[in-house]
Enzyme design. Structure first.
Site, PDB file in Angstrom:
ATOM      1  N   GLY A 268       0.305  -0.651   7.194  1.00 54.92           N
ATOM      2  CA  GLY A 268       0.475  -1.371   5.638  1.00 54.92           C
ATOM      3  C   GLY A 268      -0.738  -2.672   5.692  1.00 54.92           C
ATOM      4  CB  SER A 269      -0.556  -5.109   9.445  1.00 60.08           C
ATOM      5  OG  SER A 269       0.965  -5.203   9.176  1.00 60.08           O
TER       6      SER A 269
ATOM      7  CB  SER B 103       1.395  -6.577  13.961  1.00 56.44           C
ATOM      8  OG  SER B 103       2.697  -6.130  13.918  1.00 56.44           O
TER       9      SER B 103
ATOM     10  CB  SER C 123       6.408  -5.334  13.289  1.00 53.54           C
ATOM     11  OG  SER C 123       5.242  -5.125  13.988  1.00 53.54           O
TER      12      SER C 123
ATOM     13  CB  THR D 155       1.276  -2.955  15.556  1.00 53.30           C
ATOM     14  OG1 THR D 155       2.509  -2.433  14.894  1.00 53.30           O
ATOM     15  CG2 THR D 155      -0.132  -1.596  15.631  1.00 53.30           C
TER      16      THR D 155
ATOM     17  NE  ARG E 225       6.452   2.474   2.532  1.00 49.59           N
ATOM     18  CZ  ARG E 225       8.094   2.017   3.836  1.00 49.59           C
ATOM     19  NH1 ARG E 225       8.019   2.389   5.018  1.00 49.59           N
ATOM     20  NH2 ARG E 225       9.045   2.729   3.572  1.00 49.59           N
TER      21      ARG E 225
ATOM     22  CD  GLU F 244       3.424   3.837   5.952  1.00 47.93           C
ATOM     23  OE1 GLU F 244       4.202   3.553   6.148  1.00 47.93           O
ATOM     24  OE2 GLU F 244       2.625   4.015   5.795  1.00 47.93           O
TER      25      GLU F 244
ATOM     26  CG  HIS G 192     -23.932  13.641   0.025  1.00 47.94           C
ATOM     27  ND1 HIS G 192     -25.082  14.343  -0.204  1.00 47.94           N
ATOM     28  CD2 HIS G 192     -23.229  12.457  -0.578  1.00 47.94           C
ATOM     29  CE1 HIS G 192     -25.465  13.614  -1.240  1.00 47.94           C
ATOM     30  NE2 HIS G 192     -24.374  12.019  -1.524  1.00 47.94           N
TER      31      HIS G 192
ATOM     32  CE  LYS H 154       4.807   1.635  14.985  1.00 48.58           C
ATOM     33  NZ  LYS H 154       5.050   0.133  13.508  1.00 48.58           N
TER      34      LYS H 154
END
Ligand code: F6R
Length: 327
Positions: free
Chosen positions: A37-38, A75, A77, A80, A127, A207, A223, A317
């Site tokens: 999201g960032s 970020s 939070s 990250t 997000r 998400e 292509h 995480k």
């Protein structure tokens, strides 16, 4: 979640608090590092400003980034690991650095070193804070004197007009709801000329709705992907194509999309098209992104899933924290 999606325009108008040492940037290259999201902010800026912005996803700073270039580290939070790793490399290589977060390690590092730091409100899912992060990056580019007067005007005007679309995007008898209905229990194949639009749709559908989604960018799609519809057989019964179209698509891309509609019509369950509204490129891109945010929310409800929860991302995480090796 729905109130935060509705609040996108207020977020885009947010005036982030600024800390640290300001500077002027007269160089050309700007790297914006961020994930999920960032990181989506970097994609938006890159599409809007025609590639002057280089999005950096992952752990590494491109080899051609050098002393004096500008790096912006986003970020939500602030924790990250990929973004912190790129920041570390950028500081060692002598880039001018700006950090944006709601807190976390990114804020600590920025404050310790006196880096320019813009703080966005805490308490959201990253997000959901997309508008805050976009407005903070735009403000940062203004502070360092990079963003032209024209671009600043385009931003204010696009954001000003966007709120007019709230009623038509947010109601349950809107086109956003109808599109979500087409995607229910299906595999969305999202096609656009603009990566920022397609990838935001995909990320939000993944998400919020916990739904698989695939994107392809035009004209590259023509292509390779266009040949990939014979197998597996279930695609015919499961895939639904969505074209996300703007007036700023290249003339040949507009034509290619029409021809692809004819060629792939029988290969998927159905095809929908969403045309952007608005005057400027930024307004049209933001319109499509906002449209997709609503689609992902309705699809979450149809899928009977909680749009807020991201258990797998959190679990991943947590598990990675136990292992400190591999850096
Ligand atoms: C969660 C989300 C994720 C995060 C990503 C990076 O809402 O959108 O894609 O954005 O895991 O985390 P942050 O944004 O905190 O750097």
């Amino acid at each position: 979640m729905i109130n935060n999606i509705k609040g996108f325009v207020e977020q885009l108008n947010y005036d982030a608090e600024v800390f640290g040492n300001s500077f002027e940037y007269s160089g050309k290259r700007i790297f914006i590092s961020g994930m999920g999201g960032s990181g989506a902010v970097a994609d938006l800026l890159s599409d809007w400003l025609d590639g002057e912005i280089i999005p950096v996803k992952g752990y590494n700073l491109p080899a051609f980034a050098e002393n004096g270039d500008l790096g912006i580290f986003v970020s939500y939070s602030g924790n990250t690991e990929e973004t912190l790793s790129v920041l570390d490399k950028a500081l060692r290589r002598g880039l001018k650095c700006i950090c944006i977060s709601s807190g976390g390690a990114l804020e600590e590092i920025a404050r310790d070193r006196g880096l320019l730091f813009l703080k966005v409100p805490s308490g959201f899912q990253p997000r959901e804070a997309y508008g805050f992060l976009i407005s903070a990056v735009v403000k940062a580019l203004k502070i360092v004197g990079y963003l032209s007067e024209d671009a600043q005007r385009e931003y204010s005007s696009a954001v000003g007009k966007l709120s007019n679309y709230l009623p038509e995007l947010s109601s349950e008898d809107s086109k956003t709801y109808e599109v979500a209905g087409k995607l229910y229990r299906r595999i969305p194949l999202i096609y656009s000329q603009f990566y920022s639009v397609a990838v935001r749709w995909k990320n939000q559908i993944n998400e919020n709705a916990k739904n698989f989604a695939h994107i392809s960018i035009f004209p590259e799609h023509n292509h390779n992907e266009i040949e990939g519809f014979e197998f597996p057989d279930f695609l015919k019964d499961k895939a639904w194509i969505i074209f996300l179209r703007t007036d700023f698509d290249h003339g040949r891309v507009k034509l290619r999309m029409e021809v692809v509609k004819e060629i792939l019509r029988e290969e998927v369950v159905g095809i929908s098209e969403v045309w952007a509204k608005g005057e400027s490129k930024l307004e049209q891109i933001l319109y499509l992104i906002w449209f997709g945010d609503f689609v992902s929310y309705w699809l979450a409800l149809m899928n009977s899933t909680d749009p807020y929860r991201i258990d797998r991302i959190n679990s991943l995480k947590e598990r990675l924290k136990i292992h400190t090796s591999g850096g």
